[in-house]
Design an enzyme around this catalytic site. Sequence first.
Site, PDB file in Angstrom:
ATOM      1  CG  HIS A 148      -2.128  -0.763   1.145  1.00 56.32           C
ATOM      2  ND1 HIS A 148      -2.129  -2.116   0.911  1.00 56.32           N
ATOM      3  CD2 HIS A 148      -3.433  -0.388   1.226  1.00 56.32           C
ATOM      4  CE1 HIS A 148      -3.380  -2.554   0.864  1.00 56.32           C
ATOM      5  NE2 HIS A 148      -4.189  -1.529   1.052  1.00 56.32           N
TER       6      HIS A 148
ATOM      7  CD  GLU B  35      -5.725   4.820   1.582  1.00 52.96           C
ATOM      8  OE1 GLU B  35      -6.966   4.754   1.584  1.00 52.96           O
ATOM      9  OE2 GLU B  35      -5.011   4.012   2.200  1.00 52.96           O
TER      10      GLU B  35
ATOM     11  CG  HIS C  84      -4.676   3.002  -1.820  1.00 55.32           C
ATOM     12  ND1 HIS C  84      -6.045   3.019  -2.007  1.00 55.32           N
ATOM     13  CD2 HIS C  84      -4.461   2.236  -0.731  1.00 55.32           C
ATOM     14  CE1 HIS C  84      -6.633   2.311  -1.055  1.00 55.32           C
ATOM     15  NE2 HIS C  84      -5.695   1.817  -0.275  1.00 55.32           N
TER      16      HIS C  84
END
Length: 204
Positions: free
Chosen positions: A154, A157, A176
Site C-alpha cells: 500500500h 494513499e 492506491h
Amino acid sequence: YQMAEYRISIYGRKASEWDTLAAWVCNNSVHCENVQWLIQIPRLYEVYHGNGTMQNFQQMLTNIFSALFEVTIDPQTHPQLHMFLQTVVGFDMVDDESRPERRPSKSHMPVPEQWNVPHNPAFAYYAYYIEANLHVLNRFRESKGLNTFHFRPHAGEAGDLDHLAASFLLAHNIAHGINLRKSPGLQYLFYLAQVGLCMSPLSN
C-alpha cells in the site's frame, strides 16, 4: 469458478505464525486453484517494542522470513506451509500512511539489529528490508523450481511522496497511488516503468 485474491496478515511477532496460518488454510480446505493469497505485513514494530515482544527490528524480519527460507531448503520442515505458499502471489505492507515519520537518512537509519529505539522505522526502511529479503528468497526459490512472490505495498494513499519514490524503486505494483497526482514527475516514471496501481475508481 470465480477468481479471487485474498489478503491475510503475518505480523512478525513470532516465527510460528506461518505454521499457524498454513494449518488454518489446509485444515479448513480454504485453498483452491482459483484463489490466490497476498500476505499483508502491518508496520507495527513500535507496538511490539513497546509491549516488550521484541527488542529490535531484526527480530521482526527474522520472524517473517526464517520459516520461508527453511521451507524452501526442505519442504518437509513445514509441509503445510509448503502447500500454502504455492497459492501465495505476493507481499503487501500496510499502515496508516498519514502518520508523520522521520525522513530516511544515513544517520537515522541503523541496520535492523541496531534498530532498538521505540519509534517505527520509516516507510522506505520497511520497504527496503522486506524487498531485500524477498529478492534473495525469490532467487533461492527459483533455483528450486518453486513459485516466487511480488512486493505489492500500500503506498500513496496519504502521507509523504517518499513512499511513492521508494515504491517506484522497489515494488512490482502498489495499492492506491492516488498521491501521484501531486507529483507529475513520479507519475510519469510509474507510467514509463509500467508500475501498476491497484485501486477502486469509485472510492479513490
